[in-house]
Design a protein around this motif. Structure first.
Motif, mmCIF file in Angstrom:
data_model
loop_
_atom_site.group_PDB
_atom_site.id
_atom_site.type_symbol
_atom_site.label_atom_id
_atom_site.label_comp_id
_atom_site.label_asym_id
_atom_site.label_seq_id
_atom_site.Cartn_x
_atom_site.Cartn_y
_atom_site.Cartn_z
ATOM 1 N N ASN A 20 -6.533 9.366 -9.318
ATOM 2 C CA ASN A 20 -7.371 8.420 -10.042
ATOM 3 C C ASN A 20 -7.314 8.651 -11.539
ATOM 4 O O ASN A 20 -7.525 9.770 -12.012
ATOM 5 C CB ASN A 20 -8.820 8.523 -9.568
ATOM 6 N N VAL A 21 -7.028 7.574 -12.266
ATOM 7 C CA VAL A 21 -6.959 7.627 -13.724
ATOM 8 C C VAL A 21 -8.056 6.734 -14.286
ATOM 9 O O VAL A 21 -8.107 5.540 -13.981
ATOM 10 C CB VAL A 21 -5.585 7.141 -14.242
ATOM 11 N N LYS A 34 -0.449 -3.355 -9.843
ATOM 12 C CA LYS A 34 0.155 -3.475 -11.174
ATOM 13 C C LYS A 34 0.866 -2.181 -11.554
ATOM 14 O O LYS A 34 0.432 -1.093 -11.179
ATOM 15 C CB LYS A 34 -0.954 -3.767 -12.186
ATOM 16 N N ARG A 35 1.939 -2.321 -12.267
ATOM 17 C CA ARG A 35 2.610 -1.146 -12.816
ATOM 18 C C ARG A 35 2.139 -0.980 -14.256
ATOM 19 O O ARG A 35 2.049 -1.944 -14.996
ATOM 20 C CB ARG A 35 4.120 -1.325 -12.786
ATOM 21 N N VAL A 36 1.848 0.231 -14.615
ATOM 22 C CA VAL A 36 1.516 0.550 -15.998
ATOM 23 C C VAL A 36 2.510 1.601 -16.466
ATOM 24 O O VAL A 36 3.263 2.154 -15.668
ATOM 25 C CB VAL A 36 0.063 1.091 -16.132
ATOM 26 N N THR A 50 -2.196 1.172 -7.021
ATOM 27 C CA THR A 50 -2.558 0.547 -5.763
ATOM 28 C C THR A 50 -4.036 0.193 -5.783
ATOM 29 O O THR A 50 -4.839 0.925 -6.354
ATOM 30 C CB THR A 50 -2.238 1.470 -4.565
ATOM 31 N N GLY A 51 -4.357 -0.939 -5.179
ATOM 32 C CA GLY A 51 -5.756 -1.327 -5.032
ATOM 33 C C GLY A 51 -6.433 -1.800 -6.301
ATOM 34 O O GLY A 51 -5.832 -1.855 -7.367
ATOM 35 N N PRO A 52 -7.706 -2.124 -6.161
ATOM 36 C CA PRO A 52 -8.483 -2.620 -7.299
ATOM 37 C C PRO A 52 -8.985 -1.477 -8.176
ATOM 38 O O PRO A 52 -8.858 -0.308 -7.824
ATOM 39 C CB PRO A 52 -9.663 -3.315 -6.614
ATOM 40 N N THR A 60 -5.955 3.720 -9.255
ATOM 41 C CA THR A 60 -5.350 4.746 -8.412
ATOM 42 C C THR A 60 -3.836 4.649 -8.507
ATOM 43 O O THR A 60 -3.263 3.577 -8.306
ATOM 44 C CB THR A 60 -5.796 4.574 -6.948
ATOM 45 N N MET A 61 -3.188 5.769 -8.816
ATOM 46 C CA MET A 61 -1.724 5.807 -8.838
ATOM 47 C C MET A 61 -1.229 5.759 -7.398
ATOM 48 O O MET A 61 -1.837 6.353 -6.492
ATOM 49 C CB MET A 61 -1.230 7.084 -9.528
ATOM 50 N N ALA A 62 -0.124 5.070 -7.165
ATOM 51 C CA ALA A 62 0.409 4.906 -5.814
ATOM 52 C C ALA A 62 1.025 6.195 -5.270
ATOM 53 O O ALA A 62 1.141 6.363 -4.063
ATOM 54 C CB ALA A 62 1.439 3.779 -5.788
#
Length: 113
Positions: A20-21, A34-36, A50-52, A60-62
């Motif tokens: 989690n970021v 989304k990719r960041v 991943t996810g909202p 949350t990073m995938a």
């Protein structure tokens, strides 16, 4: 990978806990998956999510990243920065020369880091 949404100024990492970021400076609509990109020590890293959002500003990073992100790292949301090598550069160049850039194109980037 377009997303309507980020309307703020700079985005930075406030904290990281597991995958989690938490961001500072977020204002907008999050696109699930989304990719960041996050710049750590001057190098941009592509980060699938991943996810909202949770709590309004935590994503949350995938997968576990290869580096450890920290508070103050810069996040790019709508203008993701990639750094690497274009794998099919010759074919892509020929396609641009023959058709222009009116159509969508597919290309592969091999990460540099």
């Amino acid at each position: 990978d377009n997303a309507t949404g980020f309307t703020g100024g700079s985005l930075t990492v406030a904290s990281v806990s597991g995958l989690n970021v938490t961001m500072t400076g977020w204002s907008g609509t999050w696109a699930d998956g989304k990719r960041v990109s996050i710049v750590r020590a001057g190098r941009p890293y592509l980060v699938p999510t991943t996810g909202p959002l949770t709590g309004g500003n935590t994503f949350t990073m995938a997968a576990t990243p290869r580096v450890t992100f920290a508070a103050g790292d810069v996040i790019s949301y709508n203008s993701v920065t990639l750094q690497g090598w274009l794998e099919n550069a010759d074919a892509l160049l020929e396609e641009v020369q023959s058709r222009g850039v009116c159509d969508g194109m597919t290309f592969r980037i091999k990460e540099q880091f």
